[in-house]
Design a protein around this motif. Structure first.
Motif, PDB file in Angstrom:
ATOM      1  N   HIS A 194      59.583 -45.703  26.045  1.00  0.00           N
ATOM      2  CA  HIS A 194      59.440 -45.627  24.585  1.00  0.00           C
ATOM      3  C   HIS A 194      60.562 -44.808  23.952  1.00  0.00           C
ATOM      4  O   HIS A 194      60.846 -44.981  22.771  1.00  0.00           O
ATOM      5  N   LEU A 195      61.179 -43.922  24.752  1.00  0.00           N
ATOM      6  CA  LEU A 195      62.219 -43.019  24.260  1.00  0.00           C
ATOM      7  C   LEU A 195      63.583 -43.302  24.873  1.00  0.00           C
ATOM      8  O   LEU A 195      64.582 -43.449  24.161  1.00  0.00           O
ATOM      9  N   GLY A 196      63.669 -43.364  26.194  1.00  0.00           N
ATOM     10  CA  GLY A 196      64.930 -43.499  26.890  1.00  0.00           C
ATOM     11  C   GLY A 196      64.906 -42.678  28.168  1.00  0.00           C
ATOM     12  O   GLY A 196      64.007 -41.845  28.365  1.00  0.00           O
ATOM     13  N   THR A 197      65.888 -42.890  29.028  1.00  0.00           N
ATOM     14  CA  THR A 197      65.919 -42.227  30.327  1.00  0.00           C
ATOM     15  C   THR A 197      67.347 -41.828  30.681  1.00  0.00           C
ATOM     16  O   THR A 197      68.308 -42.438  30.203  1.00  0.00           O
ATOM     17  N   PRO A 198      67.493 -40.823  31.562  1.00  0.00           N
ATOM     18  CA  PRO A 198      68.841 -40.499  32.046  1.00  0.00           C
ATOM     19  C   PRO A 198      69.503 -41.678  32.742  1.00  0.00           C
ATOM     20  O   PRO A 198      70.715 -41.872  32.620  1.00  0.00           O
ATOM     21  N   GLY A 199      68.721 -42.483  33.455  1.00  0.00           N
ATOM     22  CA  GLY A 199      69.292 -43.625  34.162  1.00  0.00           C
ATOM     23  C   GLY A 199      69.866 -44.679  33.249  1.00  0.00           C
ATOM     24  O   GLY A 199      70.741 -45.450  33.642  1.00  0.00           O
ATOM     25  N   GLY A 200      69.378 -44.750  32.026  1.00  0.00           N
ATOM     26  CA  GLY A 200      69.880 -45.727  31.071  1.00  0.00           C
ATOM     27  C   GLY A 200      70.894 -45.160  30.106  1.00  0.00           C
ATOM     28  O   GLY A 200      71.308 -45.845  29.164  1.00  0.00           O
ATOM     29  N   ALA A 231      73.198 -37.317  25.298  1.00  0.00           N
ATOM     30  CA  ALA A 231      73.345 -38.639  25.910  1.00  0.00           C
ATOM     31  C   ALA A 231      72.641 -39.690  25.054  1.00  0.00           C
ATOM     32  O   ALA A 231      71.686 -39.393  24.319  1.00  0.00           O
ATOM     33  N   LEU A 232      73.109 -40.928  25.183  1.00  0.00           N
ATOM     34  CA  LEU A 232      72.581 -42.033  24.387  1.00  0.00           C
ATOM     35  C   LEU A 232      71.800 -42.986  25.286  1.00  0.00           C
ATOM     36  O   LEU A 232      72.355 -43.587  26.208  1.00  0.00           O
ATOM     37  N   GLY A 284      65.029 -33.386  26.958  1.00  0.00           N
ATOM     38  CA  GLY A 284      66.056 -32.425  26.562  1.00  0.00           C
ATOM     39  C   GLY A 284      67.153 -33.063  25.734  1.00  0.00           C
ATOM     40  O   GLY A 284      67.613 -32.475  24.742  1.00  0.00           O
ATOM     41  N   GLU A 285      67.580 -34.272  26.117  1.00  0.00           N
ATOM     42  CA  GLU A 285      68.607 -34.971  25.337  1.00  0.00           C
ATOM     43  C   GLU A 285      68.074 -35.371  23.965  1.00  0.00           C
ATOM     44  O   GLU A 285      68.792 -35.327  22.958  1.00  0.00           O
ATOM     45  N   TYR A 286      66.795 -35.767  23.936  1.00  0.00           N
ATOM     46  CA  TYR A 286      66.164 -36.101  22.664  1.00  0.00           C
ATOM     47  C   TYR A 286      66.162 -34.899  21.726  1.00  0.00           C
ATOM     48  O   TYR A 286      66.464 -35.029  20.525  1.00  0.00           O
ATOM     49  N   ARG A 287      65.859 -33.709  22.248  1.00  0.00           N
ATOM     50  CA  ARG A 287      65.857 -32.498  21.406  1.00  0.00           C
ATOM     51  C   ARG A 287      67.247 -32.236  20.830  1.00  0.00           C
ATOM     52  O   ARG A 287      67.382 -31.849  19.658  1.00  0.00           O
ATOM     53  N   LYS A 288      68.285 -32.428  21.633  1.00  0.00           N
ATOM     54  CA  LYS A 288      69.649 -32.251  21.125  1.00  0.00           C
ATOM     55  C   LYS A 288      69.943 -33.262  20.013  1.00  0.00           C
ATOM     56  O   LYS A 288      70.581 -32.925  19.006  1.00  0.00           O
TER      57      LYS A 288
END
Length: 406
Positions: A115-121, A130-131, A170-174
């Motif tokens: 629903h949000l995203g992953t480090p692998g993607g 990260a995007l 963590g990336e989402y918070r940034k």
């Protein structure tokens, strides 16, 4: 006169094809008074993009499992792996949005990767985060307002729970910090409210005809009275998994209603630490009749209980599919069971991830898979559902339902 008769004949022919569920070539552009709800097929998670009657836009989730080639149980990225999932989502939104440079509201139902995203993607971004999934989309198409379930504290049920289950948090918070500093409005989703997501462009024109009710979030549910809410548990919330606090809404336009409650569960299983997982029954008390339902938790093992089905009696189910058990066969059997409610119902799905496990008999109840667009016509008294080809490159229509009257 002859030319008029030819045009009339063509119009009648196209109407006849549509009434028989035959596909027209392309979906016509959104027009004022329409409400379009796009279920974008990526194979990597939930992504729903809505254009409301006055052109207000709403994005609900933008997941990316980070599995471009799939795995034993998880589906591959579609249409292909040549672009990140977020890139395919942006391409789709820009094609269909009346304002492709910004989105009025983005709602993140919960923090799971699909629903949000992953480090692998993820791919590197230019602003220090990260995007992937939602951050990719929000970095490319500006969010005017972003809502999530627990901004700014992120302590429900605990920050440890979120970090353990949601490695991209963590990336989402940034992303949130950067976008807020550059003008994005950030809000905590408040269950019970009917005025947090509103029409922004011509609200007066649709007053009394359109509304969005926040049904559920952070294990609190609307009671049906004003903005009042109640909690749905009595035990230890730190035993929750991330699905349980999902946010959910009901959109109403005239007689039409649409349901999306993220991944809230509705059944208990011994393998889960928390035994208070039946949140669907609370929602069933207040959701009312639903015209089109985005199935909870991809219609997996622990959802679509009988109480919710009896209360909502949807005319159509939509499954955002990215796993072999989307949907789970016993869950599908409940949704098909006419002893629960006798009315006809249609089934739509975004990928064929579950075809082998379901078997051809059960799979045959689905319309062709692809991007699924619910188009509600002015006044909210009629609607149609279209399936667009994920692989055509120009979103050709694979299937168009008959016109449904409410």
């Amino acid at each position: 006169m002859k030319a008029y008769r030819i045009l009339l004949g063509v119009s009648l022919f196209l109407s006849l094809c549509a009434s028989r569920g035959q596909a027209q070539e392309y979906l016509g552009a959104w027009e004022e008074g329409y409400m379009d709800i796009h279920h974008i097929a990526t194979g990597q998670g939930d992504c729903i993009f809505a254009v409301l009657p006055d052109s207000t836009t709403l994005l609900m989730d933008a997941g990316d499992n980070g599995l471009p080639d799939g795995s034993r149980h998880w589906y591959r990225r579609v249409p292909d792996a040549s672009m990140p999932t977020g890139g395919w989502i942006c391409r789709y939104i820009r094609h269909f949005s009346p304002n492709p440079s910004e989105i009025d509201y983005a709602l993140l139902t919960h923090f799971h990767g699909d629903h949000l995203g992953t480090p692998g993607g993820a791919v590197p971004g230019p602003h220090g985060y990260a995007l992937s999934g939602l951050t990719y989309v929000g970095d490319s198409i500006r969010f005017k307002t972003l809502l999530d379930r627990d901004y700014p504290s992120y302590d429900f049920p605990s920050r440890e729970n979120i970090l353990r289950e949601c490695p991209f948090f963590g990336e989402y918070r940034k992303f949130v910090d950067y976008q807020r500093a550059n003008g994005m409005d950030m809000q905590k989703f408040v269950p019970g409210r009917g005025d947090q997501i509103v029409l922004r462009h011509k609200p007066g024109k649709y007053r009394g005809k359109f509304g969005i009710r926040n049904l559920v979030g952070n294990a609190r549910v609307w009671t049906g009275r004003g903005d009042e809410v109640m909690t749905m548990y009595q035990g230890d919330s730190t035993l929750f998994d991330e699905n349980q606090p999902s946010c959910g809404i009901r959109i109403s336009y005239g007689k039409f209603t649409y349901y999306n409650c993220g991944d809230i569960p509705g059944l208990n299983f011994s393998r889960y630490k928390c035994k208070e997982r039946d949140f669907e029954s609370y929602v069933a008390d207040v959701c009312g009749r639903i015209t089109v339902m985005k199935c909870d938790h991809h219609a997996a093992t622990d959802v679509m209980n009988e109480k919710l089905l009896r209360a909502s009696r949807p005319e159509a189910f939509i499954i955002m599919a990215g796993h072999r058990e989307h949907p789970y066969p016993p869950t599908m059997e409940r949704m098909l069971d006419r002893s629960i409610w006798p009315d006809d119902r249609d089934f739509y799905i975004t990928t064929d991830s579950s075809r082998e496990d379901l078997g051809e008999t059960m799979w045959s109840v689905f319309k062709p898979y692809g991007h699924i667009v619910v188009r509600v016509y002015p006044g909210g008294r009629t609607y149609r559902i279209f399936v667009l080809d994920v692989f055509s490159g120009d979103y050709r229509v694979k299937y168009a339902s008959p016109l449904h009257k409410l």
